[in-house]
Design a protein around this motif. Sequence first.
Motif, PDB file in Angstrom:
ATOM      1  N   ARG A   1      -4.290  13.206   1.683  1.00 13.21           N
ATOM      2  CA  ARG A   1      -5.438  12.711   0.913  1.00 13.21           C
ATOM      3  C   ARG A   1      -5.028  11.557  -0.002  1.00 13.21           C
ATOM      4  NH1 ARG A   1      -6.996  16.965  -2.493  1.00 13.21           N
ATOM      5  NH2 ARG A   1      -6.972  18.151  -0.550  1.00 13.21           N
ATOM      6  N   LEU A   2      -3.926  11.753  -0.735  1.00 13.18           N
ATOM      7  CA  LEU A   2      -3.447  10.691  -1.634  1.00 13.18           C
ATOM      8  C   LEU A   2      -3.139   9.420  -0.847  1.00 13.18           C
ATOM      9  CD1 LEU A   2      -2.241   9.500  -4.285  1.00 13.18           C
ATOM     10  CD2 LEU A   2      -0.068  10.546  -3.624  1.00 13.18           C
ATOM     11  N   PHE A   3      -2.416   9.585   0.271  1.00  6.74           N
ATOM     12  CA  PHE A   3      -2.028   8.415   1.061  1.00  6.74           C
ATOM     13  C   PHE A   3      -3.272   7.720   1.628  1.00  6.74           C
ATOM     14  CE2 PHE A   3       2.633   9.646   2.249  1.00  6.74           C
ATOM     15  CZ  PHE A   3       2.924   9.764   0.897  1.00  6.74           C
ATOM     16  N   ARG A   4      -4.230   8.524   2.094  1.00  9.43           N
ATOM     17  CA  ARG A   4      -5.425   7.949   2.710  1.00  9.43           C
ATOM     18  C   ARG A   4      -6.262   7.199   1.674  1.00  9.43           C
ATOM     19  NH1 ARG A   4      -6.706   8.599   7.633  1.00  9.43           N
ATOM     20  NH2 ARG A   4      -5.559  10.535   7.925  1.00  9.43           N
ATOM     21  N   GLU A   5      -6.394   7.795   0.488  1.00  8.05           N
ATOM     22  CA  GLU A   5      -7.169   7.135  -0.568  1.00  8.05           C
ATOM     23  C   GLU A   5      -6.528   5.802  -0.959  1.00  8.05           C
ATOM     24  OE1 GLU A   5      -9.020  11.199  -2.595  1.00  8.05           O
ATOM     25  OE2 GLU A   5      -7.456  10.054  -3.646  1.00  8.05           O
ATOM     26  N   THR A   6      -5.206   5.790  -1.012  1.00  8.01           N
ATOM     27  CA  THR A   6      -4.517   4.545  -1.369  1.00  8.01           C
ATOM     28  C   THR A   6      -4.728   3.508  -0.278  1.00  8.01           C
ATOM     29  OG1 THR A   6      -2.857   5.923  -2.455  1.00  8.01           O
ATOM     30  CG2 THR A   6      -2.327   3.597  -2.176  1.00  8.01           C
ATOM     31  N   ALA A   7      -4.639   3.940   0.980  1.00  2.00           N
ATOM     32  CA  ALA A   7      -4.859   3.005   2.096  1.00  2.00           C
ATOM     33  C   ALA A   7      -6.272   2.433   2.032  1.00  2.00           C
ATOM     34  CB  ALA A   7      -4.622   3.711   3.433  1.00  2.00           C
ATOM     35  N   GLN A   8      -7.249   3.313   1.822  1.00  2.00           N
ATOM     36  CA  GLN A   8      -8.649   2.870   1.797  1.00  2.00           C
ATOM     37  C   GLN A   8      -8.912   1.880   0.668  1.00  2.00           C
ATOM     38  OE1 GLN A   8     -10.545   6.703   1.814  1.00  2.00           O
ATOM     39  NE2 GLN A   8     -10.725   6.761   4.055  1.00  2.00           N
ATOM     40  N   LYS A   9      -8.284   2.122  -0.461  1.00  2.00           N
ATOM     41  CA  LYS A   9      -8.439   1.223  -1.626  1.00  2.00           C
ATOM     42  C   LYS A   9      -8.120  -0.224  -1.258  1.00  2.00           C
ATOM     43  CE  LYS A   9      -6.049   0.586  -6.062  1.00  2.00           C
ATOM     44  NZ  LYS A   9      -5.024   1.193  -6.942  1.00  2.00           N
ATOM     45  N   TYR A  10      -7.194  -0.407  -0.318  1.00  2.00           N
ATOM     46  CA  TYR A  10      -6.780  -1.764   0.062  1.00  2.00           C
ATOM     47  C   TYR A  10      -7.334  -2.187   1.425  1.00  2.00           C
ATOM     48  CZ  TYR A  10      -3.538  -1.726  -3.835  1.00  2.00           C
ATOM     49  OH  TYR A  10      -2.999  -1.683  -5.087  1.00  2.00           O
TER      50      TYR A  10
ATOM     51  N   VAL B   1       0.838  -1.203   0.000  1.00  2.00           N
ATOM     52  CA  VAL B   1       0.000   0.000   0.000  1.00  2.00           C
ATOM     53  C   VAL B   1       0.874   1.255   0.000  1.00  2.00           C
ATOM     54  CG1 VAL B   1      -1.783   1.281   1.246  1.00  2.00           C
ATOM     55  CG2 VAL B   1      -1.854  -1.229   1.214  1.00  2.00           C
ATOM     56  N   ALA B   2       1.865   1.273   0.879  1.00  2.76           N
ATOM     57  CA  ALA B   2       2.764   2.432   0.957  1.00  2.76           C
ATOM     58  C   ALA B   2       3.504   2.627  -0.356  1.00  2.76           C
ATOM     59  CB  ALA B   2       3.750   2.260   2.109  1.00  2.76           C
ATOM     60  N   ALA B   3       3.924   1.506  -0.946  1.00  2.00           N
ATOM     61  CA  ALA B   3       4.670   1.593  -2.208  1.00  2.00           C
ATOM     62  C   ALA B   3       3.805   2.228  -3.288  1.00  2.00           C
ATOM     63  CB  ALA B   3       5.141   0.205  -2.635  1.00  2.00           C
ATOM     64  N   GLU B   4       2.550   1.825  -3.348  1.00  2.00           N
ATOM     65  CA  GLU B   4       1.681   2.409  -4.377  1.00  2.00           C
ATOM     66  C   GLU B   4       1.474   3.898  -4.121  1.00  2.00           C
ATOM     67  OE1 GLU B   4      -1.644   0.133  -5.824  1.00  2.00           O
ATOM     68  OE2 GLU B   4      -2.892   1.934  -5.923  1.00  2.00           O
ATOM     69  N   ALA B   5       1.283   4.250  -2.845  1.00  2.79           N
ATOM     70  CA  ALA B   5       1.089   5.669  -2.505  1.00  2.79           C
ATOM     71  C   ALA B   5       2.320   6.489  -2.893  1.00  2.79           C
ATOM     72  CB  ALA B   5       0.790   5.811  -1.013  1.00  2.79           C
ATOM     73  N   VAL B   6       3.487   6.006  -2.513  1.00  7.02           N
ATOM     74  CA  VAL B   6       4.728   6.745  -2.805  1.00  7.02           C
ATOM     75  C   VAL B   6       4.976   6.781  -4.312  1.00  7.02           C
ATOM     76  CG1 VAL B   6       7.245   6.713  -2.544  1.00  7.02           C
ATOM     77  CG2 VAL B   6       5.776   6.289  -0.563  1.00  7.02           C
ATOM     78  N   SER B   7       4.622   5.686  -4.977  1.00  5.57           N
ATOM     79  CA  SER B   7       4.823   5.618  -6.424  1.00  5.57           C
ATOM     80  C   SER B   7       4.008   6.697  -7.147  1.00  5.57           C
ATOM     81  CB  SER B   7       4.430   4.216  -6.901  1.00  5.57           C
ATOM     82  OG  SER B   7       4.508   4.129  -8.292  1.00  5.57           O
ATOM     83  N   ASN B   8       2.840   7.004  -6.607  1.00  2.00           N
ATOM     84  CA  ASN B   8       1.978   8.021  -7.224  1.00  2.00           C
ATOM     85  C   ASN B   8       2.224   9.422  -6.677  1.00  2.00           C
ATOM     86  OD1 ASN B   8       0.595   6.234  -8.914  1.00  2.00           O
ATOM     87  ND2 ASN B   8      -0.745   5.601  -7.226  1.00  2.00           N
ATOM     88  N   TYR B   9       3.239   9.562  -5.858  1.00  2.93           N
ATOM     89  CA  TYR B   9       3.482  10.816  -5.144  1.00  2.93           C
ATOM     90  C   TYR B   9       4.626  11.562  -5.825  1.00  2.93           C
ATOM     91  CZ  TYR B   9       4.224  13.699  -0.922  1.00  2.93           C
ATOM     92  OH  TYR B   9       4.347  14.725  -0.022  1.00  2.93           O
ATOM     93  N   GLN B  10       4.426  12.845  -6.086  1.00  2.26           N
ATOM     94  CA  GLN B  10       5.471  13.603  -6.766  1.00  2.26           C
ATOM     95  C   GLN B  10       6.453  14.166  -5.742  1.00  2.26           C
ATOM     96  OE1 GLN B  10       4.080  16.925  -9.097  1.00  2.26           O
ATOM     97  NE2 GLN B  10       6.072  17.212 -10.084  1.00  2.26           N
ATOM     98  N   ILE B  11       7.716  13.826  -5.909  1.00  5.11           N
ATOM     99  CA  ILE B  11       8.736  14.377  -5.016  1.00  5.11           C
ATOM    100  C   ILE B  11       9.747  15.167  -5.833  1.00  5.11           C
ATOM    101  CG2 ILE B  11       8.476  12.530  -3.313  1.00  5.11           C
ATOM    102  CD1 ILE B  11      11.125  11.356  -4.333  1.00  5.11           C
ATOM    103  N   GLY B  12      10.644  15.839  -5.138  1.00  4.77           N
ATOM    104  CA  GLY B  12      11.656  16.660  -5.815  1.00  4.77           C
ATOM    105  C   GLY B  12      11.236  18.117  -5.830  1.00  4.77           C
TER     106      GLY B  12
END
Lengths: 288, 288
Positions: B184-193, B124-135
């Motif tokens: 919000r992004l992290f929470r939505e990803t968590a809820q999805k699973y 779940v965390a991997a998917e959230a981070v994967s969709n997260y823009q960093i830099g």
Amino acid sequence: DTSGIKVVEIDGRLQSDGTSQLGADNRAGMAVVLDLLADWEQWIDSRRNYIAVFTIAEEIGLFGAGNLDLSEYNVDSVWVFDSSKRPGAYIQVCAGTYLFTATFKGKAAHSAVNPEAGISAIKVAAEAVSNYQIGKIADMTTINIGTIKGGYANNVVAPDCEVKGEIRAISEERVLELLDETERLFRETAQKYGAKLVFESKKDFAPYAHDSDSKIVLRMEKALRDAGLEVTALRYTGGSDANVLNEYGYPAINIGIGAQNPHADDEFILIEDLIASAQIARNLIQNK
Amino acid sequence: DTSGIKVVEIDGRLQSDGTSQLGADNRAGMAVVLDLLADWEQWIDSRRNYIAVFTIAEEIGLFGAGNLDLSEYNVDSVWVFDSSKRPGAYIQVCAGTYLFTATFKGKAAHSAVNPEAGISAIKVAAEAVSNYQIGKIADMTTINIGTIKGGYANNVVAPDCEVKGEIRAISEERVLELLDETERLFRETAQKYGAKLVFESKKDFAPYAHDSDSKIVLRMEKALRDAGLEVTALRYTGGSDANVLNEYGYPAINIGIGAQNPHADDEFILIEDLIASAQIARNLIQNK
């Protein structure tokens, strides 16, 4: 060491008082063998030799079985009393497991001052894991990511991220194929970001499979039937010392003794299962 | 403590012998202030009061500045000699930073025996981070995932995974907005699973910005010009004690003193930059 464990008997079950594991996994197996040794003169077949072995460190890597030297003995069957299945069940076919460690190597940089100079190994690992299928991917075939660990500080673009996991399948060839696929996916993801991948794998335990008409299976099933139990030959993904011993050339089977909910505080075993397991042990020794 | 550091002078640079950091960050800043105090009677304007402060624990959270009580004094300007930029440059506008900790809560299960009963927090965390823009996501706006840590063992579906990071921007409102988007992004990803998310954030340091015609900026630029330096007003994402002091209501500016490659074994400072910094300090004290 059973100090600190309070064993209580409720409705024919032995369990802890709920504040600890019972430790029936695998003290129950030891109890079965010790019970057998206690009155061995009454039932032993003097035309055969028997060896009782208490292995150490099964949980953390089957190390006791792995270091057991049986080469002096002409061992034709090994019975491992260690499955959490109930008596009557035995593991006829067991998956093998490989462990892998994938280390993604990115590039550190100050995350705020010059983030563009860095390559976040966490981001790369996350994308790889996100695209990786885990869980039960086919019958008797499972993949897991056990741990992930990466980065040093909030203000540093993480230079590395380590992902550890395991792959299990009935056929060792299939496990190796899945390991290759894993490495390929991870490597492609690393390359996409200019990161590197160090991928290492090693065998945890080999699979084993006994034919339904093999001598060891026929002896197993007769012992179970003679104990009045319903015989259930299982295909299973959990390993035991039997995996190592089969790999070393000693036909071995892991036998259900009914230590249920192992590794949990509500672990328990039915007294009837302990008695049935003791009977199985006697039957195995007496038939051929 | 400078024991163990061998300082060498090469081509007008002070550097270590390469086996350690020089520690010019921020001993150079301390040297500038100590040099000023050594002969203060020669140049001091007796109509004004001055306070010299040596703060502790700047690197690990600006704790010295954060616990500095200046309320008894009528402080109108604070000069922080701590930027790695060369003399002439100063930080007019500085981003603020919030830190966050996102803990994904899945569900443990034996990864091979009943993986379907588990929810991998790592996945779940991997998917959230994967969709997260960093830099560097915009001018003076950066996001980083600093660390990730999850799971216990190869054969356990990971019940939790902790992701730590930071968000920096010139406006605190923008940082808070980005924190909300992150959660919000992290929470939505968590809820999805079917996983849960615990999201916590805290301010690391506030941003600051001084207008080009503010008194502190005009005094700063005069001091730099009077030292014969090319004046460069910077917008910067790295924090310093100046951020805390501005937040507490004391106008503060971080000043370039040229301790280059800080925190690295090839850290160095030009002797001419030390001399120029000493001159800046004198000029700042003397003009109003």
